[in-house]
Design a protein around this motif. Structure first.
Motif, PDB file in Angstrom:
ATOM      1  N   THR A   1      28.542 -37.755   4.341  1.00 39.99           N
ATOM      2  CA  THR A   1      28.589 -39.029   3.631  1.00 39.99           C
ATOM      3  C   THR A   1      27.163 -39.450   3.262  1.00 39.99           C
ATOM      4  OG1 THR A   1      28.334 -40.369   5.631  1.00 39.99           O
ATOM      5  CG2 THR A   1      30.587 -39.713   5.019  1.00 39.99           C
ATOM      6  N   PRO A   2      27.023 -40.366   2.297  1.00 39.43           N
ATOM      7  CA  PRO A   2      25.677 -40.875   1.981  1.00 39.43           C
ATOM      8  C   PRO A   2      24.987 -41.481   3.198  1.00 39.43           C
ATOM      9  CG  PRO A   2      27.215 -41.457   0.235  1.00 39.43           C
ATOM     10  CD  PRO A   2      28.038 -40.883   1.353  1.00 39.43           C
TER      11      PRO A   2
ATOM     12  N   VAL B   1      23.600 -38.653   5.250  1.00 41.93           N
ATOM     13  CA  VAL B   1      22.413 -38.125   4.585  1.00 41.93           C
ATOM     14  C   VAL B   1      21.217 -39.041   4.832  1.00 41.93           C
ATOM     15  CG1 VAL B   1      21.380 -37.607   2.335  1.00 41.93           C
ATOM     16  CG2 VAL B   1      23.721 -36.877   2.826  1.00 41.93           C
ATOM     17  N   ALA B   2      21.457 -40.350   4.733  1.00 39.35           N
ATOM     18  CA  ALA B   2      20.381 -41.319   4.973  1.00 39.35           C
ATOM     19  C   ALA B   2      19.895 -41.255   6.417  1.00 39.35           C
ATOM     20  CB  ALA B   2      20.873 -42.725   4.638  1.00 39.35           C
ATOM     21  N   LYS B   3      20.798 -41.022   7.353  1.00 38.55           N
ATOM     22  CA  LYS B   3      20.416 -40.923   8.768  1.00 38.55           C
ATOM     23  C   LYS B   3      19.522 -39.707   9.002  1.00 38.55           C
ATOM     24  CE  LYS B   3      22.358 -40.425  13.444  1.00 38.55           C
ATOM     25  NZ  LYS B   3      21.415 -41.368  14.056  1.00 38.55           N
ATOM     26  N   MET B   4      19.855 -38.589   8.380  1.00 36.14           N
ATOM     27  CA  MET B   4      19.029 -37.390   8.540  1.00 36.14           C
ATOM     28  C   MET B   4      17.626 -37.609   7.968  1.00 36.14           C
ATOM     29  SD  MET B   4      21.572 -34.110   7.963  1.00 36.14           S
ATOM     30  CE  MET B   4      22.731 -34.788   6.784  1.00 36.14           C
ATOM     31  N   LYS B   5      17.554 -38.368   6.883  1.00 37.06           N
ATOM     32  CA  LYS B   5      16.244 -38.660   6.301  1.00 37.06           C
ATOM     33  C   LYS B   5      15.453 -39.594   7.201  1.00 37.06           C
ATOM     34  CE  LYS B   5      16.020 -41.315   2.627  1.00 37.06           C
ATOM     35  NZ  LYS B   5      16.070 -41.771   1.211  1.00 37.06           N
ATOM     36  N   ALA B   6      16.111 -40.634   7.717  1.00 34.44           N
ATOM     37  CA  ALA B   6      15.422 -41.617   8.550  1.00 34.44           C
ATOM     38  C   ALA B   6      15.017 -41.031   9.903  1.00 34.44           C
ATOM     39  CB  ALA B   6      16.327 -42.832   8.755  1.00 34.44           C
ATOM     40  N   ASP B   7      15.899 -40.253  10.514  1.00 30.68           N
ATOM     41  CA  ASP B   7      15.650 -39.767  11.874  1.00 30.68           C
ATOM     42  C   ASP B   7      14.832 -38.477  11.915  1.00 30.68           C
ATOM     43  OD1 ASP B   7      17.193 -41.899  12.602  1.00 30.68           O
ATOM     44  OD2 ASP B   7      18.931 -40.716  13.252  1.00 30.68           O
ATOM     45  N   SER B   8      15.016 -37.615  10.907  1.00 33.21           N
ATOM     46  CA  SER B   8      14.436 -36.277  11.000  1.00 33.21           C
ATOM     47  C   SER B   8      13.589 -35.885   9.800  1.00 33.21           C
ATOM     48  CB  SER B   8      15.563 -35.246  11.181  1.00 33.21           C
ATOM     49  OG  SER B   8      16.384 -35.564  12.283  1.00 33.21           O
ATOM     50  N   ALA B   9      13.356 -36.816   8.871  1.00 36.69           N
ATOM     51  CA  ALA B   9      12.546 -36.542   7.676  1.00 36.69           C
ATOM     52  C   ALA B   9      13.112 -35.370   6.874  1.00 36.69           C
ATOM     53  CB  ALA B   9      11.090 -36.276   8.049  1.00 36.69           C
ATOM     54  N   ILE B  10      14.442 -35.311   6.791  1.00 35.44           N
ATOM     55  CA  ILE B  10      15.111 -34.274   6.007  1.00 35.44           C
ATOM     56  C   ILE B  10      15.608 -34.904   4.715  1.00 35.44           C
ATOM     57  CG2 ILE B  10      17.114 -32.748   5.897  1.00 35.44           C
ATOM     58  CD1 ILE B  10      16.787 -32.399   8.947  1.00 35.44           C
TER      59      ILE B  10
ATOM     60  N   VAL C   1      19.881 -34.471  -1.532  1.00 35.76           N
ATOM     61  CA  VAL C   1      20.522 -35.379  -2.473  1.00 35.76           C
ATOM     62  C   VAL C   1      21.637 -36.145  -1.765  1.00 35.76           C
ATOM     63  CG1 VAL C   1      21.670 -35.528  -4.727  1.00 35.76           C
ATOM     64  CG2 VAL C   1      19.942 -33.769  -4.307  1.00 35.76           C
ATOM     65  N   GLY C   2      21.902 -37.366  -2.212  1.00 35.34           N
ATOM     66  CA  GLY C   2      22.850 -38.239  -1.540  1.00 35.34           C
ATOM     67  C   GLY C   2      24.256 -37.700  -1.407  1.00 35.34           C
ATOM     68  N   ASP C   3      24.645 -36.776  -2.298  1.00 33.28           N
ATOM     69  CA  ASP C   3      25.983 -36.189  -2.190  1.00 33.28           C
ATOM     70  C   ASP C   3      26.024 -35.046  -1.184  1.00 33.28           C
ATOM     71  OD1 ASP C   3      24.704 -34.131  -3.490  1.00 33.28           O
ATOM     72  OD2 ASP C   3      25.949 -34.163  -5.283  1.00 33.28           O
ATOM     73  N   SER C   4      24.902 -34.840  -0.472  1.00 33.74           N
ATOM     74  CA  SER C   4      24.723 -33.828   0.581  1.00 33.74           C
ATOM     75  C   SER C   4      24.547 -32.423   0.041  1.00 33.74           C
ATOM     76  CB  SER C   4      25.843 -33.862   1.634  1.00 33.74           C
ATOM     77  OG  SER C   4      27.045 -33.287   1.188  1.00 33.74           O
ATOM     78  N   ARG C   5      24.113 -32.322  -1.227  1.00 28.90           N
ATOM     79  CA  ARG C   5      23.702 -31.021  -1.735  1.00 28.90           C
ATOM     80  C   ARG C   5      22.350 -30.668  -1.124  1.00 28.90           C
ATOM     81  NH1 ARG C   5      20.849 -29.619  -7.398  1.00 28.90           N
ATOM     82  NH2 ARG C   5      19.083 -30.225  -6.108  1.00 28.90           N
ATOM     83  N   LEU C   6      22.263 -29.488  -0.519  1.00 26.87           N
ATOM     84  CA  LEU C   6      20.985 -29.066   0.044  1.00 26.87           C
ATOM     85  C   LEU C   6      20.552 -27.751  -0.588  1.00 26.87           C
ATOM     86  CD1 LEU C   6      21.308 -26.582   2.424  1.00 26.87           C
ATOM     87  CD2 LEU C   6      22.571 -28.432   3.505  1.00 26.87           C
ATOM     88  N   ASN C   7      19.251 -27.617  -0.770  1.00 21.04           N
ATOM     89  CA  ASN C   7      18.672 -26.411  -1.328  1.00 21.04           C
ATOM     90  C   ASN C   7      18.335 -25.454  -0.193  1.00 21.04           C
ATOM     91  OD1 ASN C   7      17.280 -24.429  -2.694  1.00 21.04           O
ATOM     92  ND2 ASN C   7      15.480 -25.690  -3.120  1.00 21.04           N
ATOM     93  N   ILE C   8      19.124 -24.417  -0.052  1.00 27.37           N
ATOM     94  CA  ILE C   8      18.923 -23.434   1.012  1.00 27.37           C
ATOM     95  C   ILE C   8      17.523 -22.835   0.948  1.00 27.37           C
ATOM     96  CG2 ILE C   8      19.643 -21.146   1.821  1.00 27.37           C
ATOM     97  CD1 ILE C   8      21.588 -23.287   2.661  1.00 27.37           C
TER      98      ILE C   8
ATOM     99  N   ILE D   1      22.065 -32.224  11.457  1.00 30.62           N
ATOM    100  CA  ILE D   1      23.423 -32.278  10.917  1.00 30.62           C
ATOM    101  C   ILE D   1      24.415 -32.668  12.013  1.00 30.62           C
ATOM    102  CG2 ILE D   1      25.294 -30.852   9.996  1.00 30.62           C
ATOM    103  CD1 ILE D   1      23.167 -29.276   8.428  1.00 30.62           C
ATOM    104  N   VAL D   2      24.273 -32.039  13.162  1.00 26.82           N
ATOM    105  CA  VAL D   2      25.193 -32.322  14.261  1.00 26.82           C
ATOM    106  C   VAL D   2      24.981 -33.738  14.780  1.00 26.82           C
ATOM    107  CG1 VAL D   2      25.799 -31.673  16.626  1.00 26.82           C
ATOM    108  CG2 VAL D   2      25.433 -29.904  14.909  1.00 26.82           C
ATOM    109  N   GLU D   3      23.740 -34.161  14.940  1.00 27.23           N
ATOM    110  CA  GLU D   3      23.440 -35.501  15.445  1.00 27.23           C
ATOM    111  C   GLU D   3      23.893 -36.589  14.494  1.00 27.23           C
ATOM    112  OE1 GLU D   3      19.291 -35.474  16.359  1.00 27.23           O
ATOM    113  OE2 GLU D   3      19.556 -34.341  18.232  1.00 27.23           O
ATOM    114  N   ALA D   4      23.923 -36.258  13.188  1.00 26.90           N
ATOM    115  CA  ALA D   4      24.394 -37.247  12.215  1.00 26.90           C
ATOM    116  C   ALA D   4      25.909 -37.355  12.180  1.00 26.90           C
ATOM    117  CB  ALA D   4      23.868 -36.886  10.817  1.00 26.90           C
ATOM    118  N   GLY D   5      26.598 -36.445  12.888  1.00 26.18           N
ATOM    119  CA  GLY D   5      28.051 -36.490  12.949  1.00 26.18           C
ATOM    120  C   GLY D   5      28.753 -35.924  11.734  1.00 26.18           C
ATOM    121  N   VAL D   6      28.078 -35.013  11.029  1.00 25.91           N
ATOM    122  CA  VAL D   6      28.694 -34.416   9.835  1.00 25.91           C
ATOM    123  C   VAL D   6      29.918 -33.596  10.229  1.00 25.91           C
ATOM    124  CG1 VAL D   6      28.328 -32.883   7.867  1.00 25.91           C
ATOM    125  CG2 VAL D   6      26.470 -34.362   8.661  1.00 25.91           C
TER     126      VAL D   6
END
Length: 393
Positions: free
Chosen positions: A350-351, A354-363, A366-373, A388-393
């Motif tokens: 969820t957005p 995604v925001a939690k991963m950015k705030a907590d882990s500087a990751i 994109v907001g739709d959870s697209r990641l560049n491998i 990812i696991v800590e954010a509850g994805v």
């Protein structure tokens, strides 16, 4: 007059890049921007590209304009790369300003042919597809594509969606390495897609931006080649940004397959006309790099070897991330990452996650959870997995 201009919403990915640059935390991870990065975080100049540029520098004796459609050697080389045995009697083509330019010119060409067309695009798709369509005022509808539960292609819904297209409409397809999801149809499903297009009479427009990044150069072009052989009219927009690593050279091509003879000449003339109205002569340097490589057996072999190294690196990162997540979560629900292809995967977060991963882990993704491998390396994969696991994805 300029005061009458309206503010434009910033591109979300470019805005994310700005946030990432401003973040002073150590160990921050950029998974947003869609460029390949090596394990050191650099986007390298490929070996064959450097050699080709040296050859061009030594031999080129003029910077005069090329043709409106670009040089014939570039167009022939790209037709061979994309189509294999290119049917020259059916093929019209034009060099463009990147793959994005090919998309725009292709849509303009199609609209010239049928002003009443409706463009059918996958949900989701590359955001710039929709941005261009909206800016053009072009009618479009979205067809289902991604299953948020399985993180794979919702194929039955997709087939139903594209089956609603009418004769004269356009169905926009990702030839391989779907952006933003990384989920792709199987070979059998591509055959069913072609059959649907045959029944409806809709024209396929194939965006081929990542050839060589998925299962290999020929495998990634297989669906495009099959559709080009089966359908009477096909449009292909291809990019050299990723597989040749020449992002800033803006090197693309638009190819149209239709009837031969006068119809082909009419299409070729329309493509040259569109280039003239938009930017006149297309840029040549990137195109000359590509044709120099593809026409030289040694350079071509060197380029293919390095491209394969890039592809295998991304596959290795996918496997590592899936294994880390399997270990940390005690579940196989993230195995889809290993099965996706290309630079991207959509996590299904969820957005807020995604925001939690950015705030907590500087990751940054994109907001739709697209990641560049390709933004990962062996050291950052465990960091991402844990986040990812800590954010509850």
């Amino acid at each position: 007059m300029f005061g009458n201009l309206k503010p434009q919403a910033p591109d979300k990915i470019l805005a994310l890049m700005g946030e990432y640059k401003a973040d002073t935390r150590q160990g921050k991870i950029d998974l947003g921007v869609g460029v390949y990065k090596d394990p050191n975080g650099l986007t390298p100049v490929m070996r064959a590209v450097k050699t080709a540029e040296q050859k061009i520098w030594e031999s080129q004796d003029s910077k005069a304009y090329t043709g409106l459609a670009g040089t014939q050697d570039y167009r022939d080389a790209m037709a061979g790369l994309v189509l294999g045995e290119a049917p020259a009697d059916r093929l019209a083509s034009a060099a463009t300003v990147g793959g994005t330019g090919a998309i725009r010119q292709g849509l303009e060409l199609l609209r010239m042919a049928n002003p009443d067309m409706v463009v059918h695009v996958s949900d989701p798709t590359w955001p710039n597809h929709l941005s261009i369509l909206k800016f053009m005022g072009q009618d479009f509808v979205e067809y289902p594509y991604f299953d948020n539960d399985t993180r794979g292609v919702d194929f039955e819904a997709m087939l139903d969606g594209i089956g609603r297209a009418k004769k004269g409409d356009v169905v926009l397809l990702h030839g391989c390495c779907h952006n933003p999801t990384g989920a792709n149809p199987t070979a059998e499903q591509w055959e069913a897609i072609a059959e649907s297009l045959e029944k409806t009479g809709a024209v396929p427009m194939i965006d081929l931006a990542y050839q060589g990044f998925g299962d290999g150069l020929d495998a990634d072009a297989a669906a495009t080649r099959m559709i080009a052989a089966r359908l009477p009219e096909v449009l292909i927009a291809a990019s050299c940004s990723k597989n040749f690593g020449i992002y800033r050279e803006r090197t693309g091509i638009l190819m149209a397959l239709g009837e031969g003879g006068e119809a082909r000449d009419l299409t070729q003339g329309a493509m040259a006309y569109l280039n003239r109205q938009t930017y006149s002569f297309p840029p040549d340097h990137g195109a000359r790099i590509v044709s120099t490589i593809l026409e030289d057996a040694d350079l071509s072999a060197n380029w293919k070897a390095e491209l394969e190294e890039v592809r295998q690196t991304m596959l290795g990162l996918r496997t590592q991330l899936a294994e880390e997540l399997r270990s940390l979560s005690g579940s196989d629900k993230f195995d889809f990452i290993e099965h996706h292809r290309g630079m991207f995967s959509r996590l299904g977060a969820t957005p807020e996650q995604v925001a939690k991963m950015k705030a907590d882990s500087a990751i940054y993704m994109v907001g739709d959870s697209r990641l560049n491998i390709a933004g990962l390396n062996r050291d950052s994969v465990p960091v991402l997995a844990r986040a990812i696991v800590e954010a509850g994805v």
